[in-house]
Write an enzyme that holds these catalytic residues in place. Structure first.
Site, mmCIF file in Angstrom:
data_model
loop_
_atom_site.group_PDB
_atom_site.id
_atom_site.type_symbol
_atom_site.label_atom_id
_atom_site.label_comp_id
_atom_site.label_asym_id
_atom_site.label_seq_id
_atom_site.Cartn_x
_atom_site.Cartn_y
_atom_site.Cartn_z
ATOM 1 N N TRP A 22 0.826 -1.213 0.000
ATOM 2 C CA TRP A 22 0.000 0.000 0.000
ATOM 3 C C TRP A 22 0.861 1.264 0.000
ATOM 4 O O TRP A 22 1.854 1.347 0.723
ATOM 5 C CB TRP A 22 -0.907 -0.009 1.240
ATOM 6 N N SER A 82 3.193 -7.203 2.002
ATOM 7 C CA SER A 82 2.159 -6.475 2.727
ATOM 8 C C SER A 82 0.813 -6.602 2.004
ATOM 9 O O SER A 82 0.340 -7.707 1.783
ATOM 10 C CB SER A 82 2.604 -5.018 2.905
ATOM 11 N N LEU A 83 0.191 -5.489 1.592
ATOM 12 C CA LEU A 83 -1.061 -5.568 0.829
ATOM 13 C C LEU A 83 -0.866 -6.397 -0.445
ATOM 14 O O LEU A 83 -1.771 -7.109 -0.886
ATOM 15 C CB LEU A 83 -1.559 -4.158 0.478
ATOM 16 N N PHE A 143 3.081 6.272 7.222
ATOM 17 C CA PHE A 143 2.988 4.828 7.031
ATOM 18 C C PHE A 143 4.373 4.223 6.812
ATOM 19 O O PHE A 143 4.680 3.150 7.321
ATOM 20 C CB PHE A 143 2.058 4.513 5.851
ATOM 21 N N MET A 144 5.229 4.941 6.081
ATOM 22 C CA MET A 144 6.609 4.468 5.873
ATOM 23 C C MET A 144 7.340 4.349 7.208
ATOM 24 O O MET A 144 8.041 3.368 7.461
ATOM 25 C CB MET A 144 7.367 5.443 4.971
ATOM 26 N N ALA A 145 7.177 5.373 8.045
ATOM 27 C CA ALA A 145 7.838 5.366 9.359
ATOM 28 C C ALA A 145 7.332 4.195 10.192
ATOM 29 O O ALA A 145 8.100 3.516 10.885
ATOM 30 C CB ALA A 145 7.591 6.685 10.073
ATOM 31 N N LEU A 146 6.026 3.924 10.104
ATOM 32 C CA LEU A 146 5.402 2.829 10.839
ATOM 33 C C LEU A 146 5.950 1.483 10.353
ATOM 34 O O LEU A 146 6.206 0.574 11.147
ATOM 35 C CB LEU A 146 3.881 2.895 10.610
ATOM 36 N N GLN A 147 6.181 1.373 9.056
ATOM 37 C CA GLN A 147 6.689 0.122 8.477
ATOM 38 C C GLN A 147 8.105 -0.183 8.938
ATOM 39 O O GLN A 147 8.470 -1.332 9.137
ATOM 40 C CB GLN A 147 6.677 0.207 6.942
ATOM 41 N N ASP A 207 8.239 -6.559 13.298
ATOM 42 C CA ASP A 207 7.160 -5.917 12.539
ATOM 43 C C ASP A 207 6.022 -5.458 13.455
ATOM 44 O O ASP A 207 5.467 -6.251 14.203
ATOM 45 C CB ASP A 207 6.621 -6.924 11.501
ATOM 46 N N HIS A 235 8.956 -4.390 8.966
ATOM 47 C CA HIS A 235 7.957 -4.690 7.931
ATOM 48 C C HIS A 235 8.556 -4.829 6.524
ATOM 49 O O HIS A 235 7.854 -5.186 5.592
ATOM 50 C CB HIS A 235 6.876 -3.591 7.950
#
EC number: 3.1.1.85
Length: 255
Positions: A22, A82-83, A143-147, A207, A235
């Site tokens: 995603w 991922s997605l 979202f990148m930081a979260l991954q 992850d 992730h």
């Protein structure tokens, strides 16, 4: 309706398809594709709504699959991150003549947490959806930081992800929203037993989006599949432990 997606093909040998996640695009696989092209004919796609396919749109897994079928090789190894793991799993379930082996990377048959099932909290997905409407570039960066969170090379991972996304046209917001809906609602857990091809599930121990417990739960839901956990990865194990990641794919392909 025909939907011409952007594909890059390199190398020779058995066909292998790399499917991004995603908010990203095929450029995230650049290093991976380069390393694997010595062993495979590597096909990298920009999914509908992303990168050079940004003007296309698909609202469901089957719509994405139909777009992929236009140029996808038959009898290939499909690697979905991922997605993209949901997309590749859907292909294995519903278009199995295109899939000889299935590899999911930091993926889950159901991304949203529910009851004892571990995953992304629904309120986090809702917040992402709200933020996306307000500022989709900032949302993708978050979202990148979260991954990458938890990975020893988090800063470098985010940098590479960001470079990849920015090197191609920005994703279209409609497809981003559709993707978040898939992450929130798709549940393929009961369908896993119907997968008829060899399956390898790859995870990052650190992850935060697909907890390590999911790997253990899936040992029961997909007992015929193989699993491997990258110890130092979050992730994006194909970035954090690139060499070991490629080795897993090469070994799985020859089994």
């Amino acid at each position: 309706m025909t939907m011409a997606l952007y594909w890059q093909v390199s190398g020779q040998g058995q066909d292998l398809v790399l499917v991004h996640g995603w908010g990203m695009n095929g450029a995230v696989w650049q290093q991976t594709a380069q390393a694997l092209s010595d062993h495979f004919r590597v096909h990298v796609v920009d999914l509908p709504g992303y990168g050079h396919s940004a003007e296309q749109h698909a609202a469901s897994l089957e719509e994405i699959a139909q777009a992929l079928l236009e140029h996808a090789p038959r009898n290939a190894i499909w690697v979905g991150w991922s997605l993209g793991g949901l997309v590749a799993t859907h292909m294995a379930l519903h278009h199995s003549d295109y899939v000889s082996k299935l590899v999911t990377v930091a993926s889950s048959p159901k991304f949203a947490a529910q009851g004892s099932w571990r995953g992304i909290q629904p309120d986090v997905l809702t917040a992402f959806t709200d933020q996306l409407v307000a500022d989709f570039q900032l949302t993708i960066e978050r979202f990148m930081a979260l991954q990458a969170m938890g990975s020893p090379s988090a800063r470098q991972d985010v940098k590479v992800l960001k470079q990849a996304v920015l090197s191609r046209p920005m994703p279209n917001p409609q497809s981003l929203l559709a993707g978040l809906t898939m992450l929130a609602e798709v549940d393929l857990r009961d369908e896993l037993q119907h997968i008829s091809v060899p399956m390898l599930r790859l995870y990052g121990r650190l992850d935060g989006l697909v907890p390590a417990k999911v790997a253990r739960d899936l040992n029961h839901l997909a007992p015929y599949s193989e699993a491997f956990m990258f110890d130092q990865s979050s992730h994006a194990p194909f970035m954090t432990e690139a060499e070991a990641f490629c080795q897993q794919l090469i070994e799985f392909a020859t089994r």
